[in-house]
Design an enzyme around this catalytic site. Structure first.
Site, PDB file in Angstrom:
ATOM      1  N   HIS A  69       0.835  -1.195   0.000  1.00 49.20           N
ATOM      2  CA  HIS A  69       0.000   0.000   0.000  1.00 49.20           C
ATOM      3  C   HIS A  69       0.871   1.246   0.000  1.00 49.20           C
ATOM      4  O   HIS A  69       1.772   1.375   0.810  1.00 49.20           O
ATOM      5  CB  HIS A  69      -0.906  -0.019   1.239  1.00 49.20           C
ATOM      6  CG  HIS A  69      -1.683   1.229   1.418  1.00 49.20           C
ATOM      7  ND1 HIS A  69      -1.348   2.153   2.372  1.00 49.20           N
ATOM      8  CD2 HIS A  69      -2.756   1.703   0.769  1.00 49.20           C
ATOM      9  CE1 HIS A  69      -2.216   3.157   2.296  1.00 49.20           C
ATOM     10  NE2 HIS A  69      -3.079   2.893   1.339  1.00 49.20           N
TER      11      HIS A  69
ATOM     12  N   TYR B 219       4.511  12.240 -23.868  1.00 52.74           N
ATOM     13  CA  TYR B 219       3.888  12.427 -22.549  1.00 52.74           C
ATOM     14  C   TYR B 219       2.947  11.275 -22.206  1.00 52.74           C
ATOM     15  O   TYR B 219       1.950  11.446 -21.536  1.00 52.74           O
ATOM     16  CB  TYR B 219       3.153  13.766 -22.462  1.00 52.74           C
ATOM     17  CG  TYR B 219       4.026  14.962 -22.688  1.00 52.74           C
ATOM     18  CD1 TYR B 219       4.867  15.425 -21.686  1.00 52.74           C
ATOM     19  CD2 TYR B 219       4.031  15.623 -23.916  1.00 52.74           C
ATOM     20  CE1 TYR B 219       5.687  16.527 -21.888  1.00 52.74           C
ATOM     21  CE2 TYR B 219       4.842  16.720 -24.123  1.00 52.74           C
ATOM     22  CZ  TYR B 219       5.672  17.170 -23.112  1.00 52.74           C
ATOM     23  OH  TYR B 219       6.487  18.257 -23.313  1.00 52.74           O
TER      24      TYR B 219
ATOM     25  N   TYR C 130      10.460  12.749 -13.140  1.00 51.61           N
ATOM     26  CA  TYR C 130      11.693  11.948 -13.159  1.00 51.61           C
ATOM     27  C   TYR C 130      12.103  11.564 -11.738  1.00 51.61           C
ATOM     28  O   TYR C 130      12.471  10.417 -11.473  1.00 51.61           O
ATOM     29  CB  TYR C 130      12.835  12.707 -13.819  1.00 51.61           C
ATOM     30  CG  TYR C 130      12.721  12.874 -15.322  1.00 51.61           C
ATOM     31  CD1 TYR C 130      11.904  12.050 -16.088  1.00 51.61           C
ATOM     32  CD2 TYR C 130      13.442  13.850 -15.981  1.00 51.61           C
ATOM     33  CE1 TYR C 130      11.808  12.213 -17.466  1.00 51.61           C
ATOM     34  CE2 TYR C 130      13.358  14.013 -17.356  1.00 51.61           C
ATOM     35  CZ  TYR C 130      12.546  13.190 -18.089  1.00 51.61           C
ATOM     36  OH  TYR C 130      12.458  13.345 -19.450  1.00 51.61           O
TER      37      TYR C 130
ATOM     38  N   MET D 254       2.821  13.294 -16.514  1.00 50.27           N
ATOM     39  CA  MET D 254       3.877  14.287 -16.690  1.00 50.27           C
ATOM     40  C   MET D 254       3.298  15.507 -17.403  1.00 50.27           C
ATOM     41  O   MET D 254       2.738  15.396 -18.489  1.00 50.27           O
ATOM     42  CB  MET D 254       5.037  13.724 -17.524  1.00 50.27           C
ATOM     43  CG  MET D 254       6.170  14.709 -17.717  1.00 50.27           C
ATOM     44  SD  MET D 254       7.416  14.157 -18.915  1.00 50.27           S
ATOM     45  CE  MET D 254       8.153  12.794 -18.048  1.00 50.27           C
TER      46      MET D 254
ATOM     47  N   ASN E 115       3.331   8.934 -20.122  1.00 47.50           N
ATOM     48  CA  ASN E 115       3.823   8.368 -18.866  1.00 47.50           C
ATOM     49  C   ASN E 115       2.811   8.578 -17.751  1.00 47.50           C
ATOM     50  O   ASN E 115       2.154   9.615 -17.700  1.00 47.50           O
ATOM     51  CB  ASN E 115       5.133   9.055 -18.465  1.00 47.50           C
ATOM     52  CG  ASN E 115       6.107   9.138 -19.614  1.00 47.50           C
ATOM     53  OD1 ASN E 115       6.499   8.127 -20.175  1.00 47.50           O
ATOM     54  ND2 ASN E 115       6.493  10.343 -19.991  1.00 47.50           N
TER      55      ASN E 115
ATOM     56  N   ASP F 168       6.446   5.746 -21.588  1.00 43.80           N
ATOM     57  CA  ASP F 168       6.465   5.597 -23.036  1.00 43.80           C
ATOM     58  C   ASP F 168       7.873   5.271 -23.537  1.00 43.80           C
ATOM     59  O   ASP F 168       8.832   5.245 -22.772  1.00 43.80           O
ATOM     60  CB  ASP F 168       5.888   6.842 -23.716  1.00 43.80           C
ATOM     61  CG  ASP F 168       6.686   8.113 -23.465  1.00 43.80           C
ATOM     62  OD1 ASP F 168       7.944   8.051 -23.413  1.00 43.80           O
ATOM     63  OD2 ASP F 168       6.072   9.186 -23.351  1.00 43.80           O
TER      64      ASP F 168
ATOM     65  N   ASP G 289      -4.796   3.908  -4.673  1.00 45.91           N
ATOM     66  CA  ASP G 289      -4.884   4.353  -3.280  1.00 45.91           C
ATOM     67  C   ASP G 289      -5.996   5.390  -3.097  1.00 45.91           C
ATOM     68  O   ASP G 289      -5.900   6.503  -3.623  1.00 45.91           O
ATOM     69  CB  ASP G 289      -3.536   4.942  -2.864  1.00 45.91           C
ATOM     70  CG  ASP G 289      -3.429   5.189  -1.373  1.00 45.91           C
ATOM     71  OD1 ASP G 289      -4.480   5.249  -0.691  1.00 45.91           O
ATOM     72  OD2 ASP G 289      -2.299   5.325  -0.890  1.00 45.91           O
TER      73      ASP G 289
END
Length: 140
Positions: free
Chosen positions: A22, A129, A111, A74, A131, A30, A64
């Site tokens: 958890h 983008y 990052y 991102m 990600n 990508d 969560d």
């Protein structure tokens, strides 16, 4: 072979998802993301498209509910347009984890977050983008 596990989920990814607790995060990235230099655990799924992987992962882990945004993208750099794939991600997340708010963070912060994540999954996704960070919730 296991029953009920989407075939797109590799043994290494299944192991990582099972090991995560958890609050642990997994980052799906990508093909352009510098995954090898920003991952403490790198799982390669070259050739795999992100929407299908996102759907498969969300079939196996809950997000969560105790954080404001358990799914994070991102942020685009000034001058770039938001990619169309984000709408696909929102639809997948709504279908698999209903009601989850997706937020955005700056590239450098993304990052940093990927370096701290439990694992980074490098895909063949070609969308810029493309990600996303996912924070695992409690399996009940």
């Amino acid at each position: 072979m296991l029953k009920g596990v989407p075939s797109i989920i590799s043994p290494d990814l299944l192991k990582a998802l099972a090991e995560m607790g958890h609050g642990d995060e997994i980052v799906l990235v990508d093909a352009n993301f510098p995954a090898a230099s920003n991952a403490k655990r790198l799982i390669r799924l070259d050739g795999v498209a992100m929407p299908e992987l996102l759907q498969a992962v969300l079939q196996l882990i809950p997000l969560d509910p105790y954080v404001a945004t358990p799914a994070v993208l991102m942020q685009v750099v000034d001058g770039d347009l938001p990619p169309a794939i984000w709408e696909t991600y929102r639809r997948v997340i709504e279908a698999e984890a209903g009601g989850v708010v997706v937020s955005h963070i700056a590239r450098a912060d993304f990052y940093e977050r990927s370096r701290a994540a439990y694992a980074v999954v490098a895909t063949g996704e070609q969308s810029p983008y493309g990600n996303i960070v996912l924070k695992k919730g409690v399996v009940s």
